[in-house]
Design an enzyme around this catalytic site. Structure first.
Site, short mmCIF file in Angstrom:
data_model
loop_
_atom_site.label_atom_id
_atom_site.label_comp_id
_atom_site.label_asym_id
_atom_site.label_seq_id
_atom_site.Cartn_x
_atom_site.Cartn_y
_atom_site.Cartn_z
N SER A 103 0.83 -1.20 0.00
CA SER A 103 0.00 0.00 0.00
C SER A 103 0.87 1.26 0.00
O SER A 103 1.81 1.36 -0.79
CB SER A 103 -0.97 -0.04 1.19
OG SER A 103 -2.01 0.88 1.02
N HIS A 105 -6.80 -5.60 -2.35
CA HIS A 105 -5.67 -4.75 -1.98
C HIS A 105 -4.73 -5.40 -0.97
O HIS A 105 -3.52 -5.41 -1.16
CB HIS A 105 -6.20 -3.43 -1.41
CG HIS A 105 -5.14 -2.43 -1.08
ND1 HIS A 105 -4.34 -1.84 -2.04
CD2 HIS A 105 -4.73 -1.91 0.11
CE1 HIS A 105 -3.50 -1.00 -1.47
NE2 HIS A 105 -3.71 -1.03 -0.16
N ASP A 162 -7.92 -4.58 -7.07
CA ASP A 162 -7.60 -3.64 -5.99
C ASP A 162 -8.54 -2.44 -6.11
O ASP A 162 -8.54 -1.74 -7.12
CB ASP A 162 -6.14 -3.20 -6.13
CG ASP A 162 -5.68 -2.33 -4.98
OD1 ASP A 162 -6.51 -1.90 -4.16
OD2 ASP A 162 -4.46 -2.06 -4.90
#
Length: 420
Positions: free
Chosen positions: A230, A359, A325
């Protein structure tokens, strides 16, 4: 409970978090239909649970490696489905497991169609392997935890940058150490005596962390690996592009530009921040928001200064993107970086894309998280992915990460180093 029915967890009921488990039931009636359940409570007290319906064979046995779930939180032959399909008892909660000291405890049980319990067993899923040393670090500016494998070594060294939500996460670092890496996981804010929030990031902090890591007695690799996910993905790119001694960088669902906070080095700003437009957050019926396209376009002329000059990196990259994602368009960012490196005549990268994954790609067999609260957005957001595909991606990626780190972080013979 029935004294006839046996629920077995193989090869043992106490295992590492990232190890698969074989769940078997014996002593049922021939072709009996039963429900298997699993439940666990995370560090914040949130209960997660799963269930699946199975039909015993002619001998009254159920084997999750062989038999399909007929209904429940997953269907089909999924040996670890009871673990990764666990869902929270309230919406938008991620399974929190940041401290490595205590195992994840999972209660498995077998029930009749009418609901009565026939058998139960407890699985302890350890985050720290036998002999791994966990050492809290408060050295200079560094705040984190160092994990060192048992044995003389030498071992490859890895700097773990987890999420950007503050505090410290030990799970991935402790598991990597249990697989033969010296791993330092560091906090940026919200941990120990650090500031609760920050307005900028300083690359000097990571330079100090790498120097600390390289001085450890059992470290044999001349360069270190950096693993991220991330927001920390762009920090990892900047570390690899600006600092020496980075042999390989694992970028998981990050951005190709420096995001949210400006980046400084040697007291000077080296990258401004790519920002986002909250008005682009799309509400959904679940109450969570789709944030896939909230970031400004890093390739737009006015934002190009935020792009990270990854062509400067001397080490290798493993780029990992999930096609589904919904936090942001990580696949597009990965494609941008591949094109940039190729344009500069570089081939020091490998890219992997996972269809159907969301994600948060983490070490395998934890509960899949479709949505949770996002501190930057200030709202619950969708992370994307389909549970079965996401779980399979985590298994594959975990092996891939270890393979890449071992391949590109070669170790010298043992050598004496000064203790800090």
């Amino acid at each position: 409970m029935s004294s006839q029915v046996r629920l077995r967890l193989l090869p043992r009921a106490r295992c590492m978090f990232d190890e698969p488990l074989q769940v078997k039931v014996a002593g049922l009636r021939s072709r009996q239909v039963v429900t298997l359940r699993a439940k666990a409570t995370d560090e914040k007290g949130v209960m997660f649970s799963s269930m699946a319906t199975y039909k015993a064979d002619g001998s009254g046995e159920v084997d999750l490696q062989r038999d399909p779930s007929l209904s429940g939180t997953y269907t089909g032959v999924q040996p670890m489905g009871l673990l990764w399909s666990m869902r929270p008892d309230t919406l938008h909660k991620m399974f929190t497991k940041t401290c490595s000291l205590n195992p994840q405890v999972v209660k498995f049980s077998v029930h009749e169609e009418e609901g009565g319990m026939l058998a139960e067993a407890t699985n302890e899923r350890l985050l720290v392997g036998d002999g791994v040393i966990r050492r809290p670090v408060k050295d200079g500016n560094i705040r984190g935890v160092l994990f060192t494998p048992p044995g003389e070594g030498p071992f490859p060294a890895v700097l773990d940058l987890y999420t950007f939500s503050g505090g410290l996460s030990e799970k991935r670092a402790s598991l990597l150490a249990s697989r033969g890496f010296v791993v330092l996981t560091v906090a940026l804010f919200g941990h120990d005596d650090m500031a609760k929030n920050i307005k900028e990031v300083h690359l000097d902090y990571f330079e100090e962390a790498i120097a600390f890591l390289k001085k450890q007695d059992k470290v044999g690799s001349k360069a270190v690996g950096v693993i991220s996910i991330s927001k920390s993905g762009d920090l990892a790119l900047s570390i690899a592009s600006n600092l020496p001694d980075v042999g390989v960088t694992v970028w998981i669902n990050g951005c190709s530009a420096n995001t949210v906070l400006p980046l400084y080095y040697n007291k000077s700003q080296i990258l401004p921040a790519l920002m986002f437009d909250p008005s682009r957050m799309i509400p959904t019926d679940s109450g969570a928001f789709n944030c896939k396209y909230v970031m400004h376009n890093p390739l737009a002329e006015e934002n190009k200064a935020t792009l990270i000059p990854i062509e400067r990196a001397e080490g290798r990259f493993l780029f990992v993107a999930s096609e589904d994602d919904l936090n942001w368009d990580s696949k597009a960012y990965m494609e941008n970086m591949v094109e940039r490196l190729q344009r500069h005549g570089k081939d020091n990268f490998e890219s992997v894309c996972y269809p159907g994954a969301g994600h948060y790609l983490e070490p395998p067999y934890g509960p899949y998280c479709p949505s949770s609260f996002h501190k930057v957005a200030g709202k619950p957001v969708l992370w994307g992915g389909e549970a079965t595909s996401h779980a399979a991606a985590e298994v594959h990626l975990w092996r891939k990460i270890q393979e890449v780190l071992r391949t590109h972080l070669s170790c010298d013979a043992p050598q004496t180093k000064a203790r800090l």
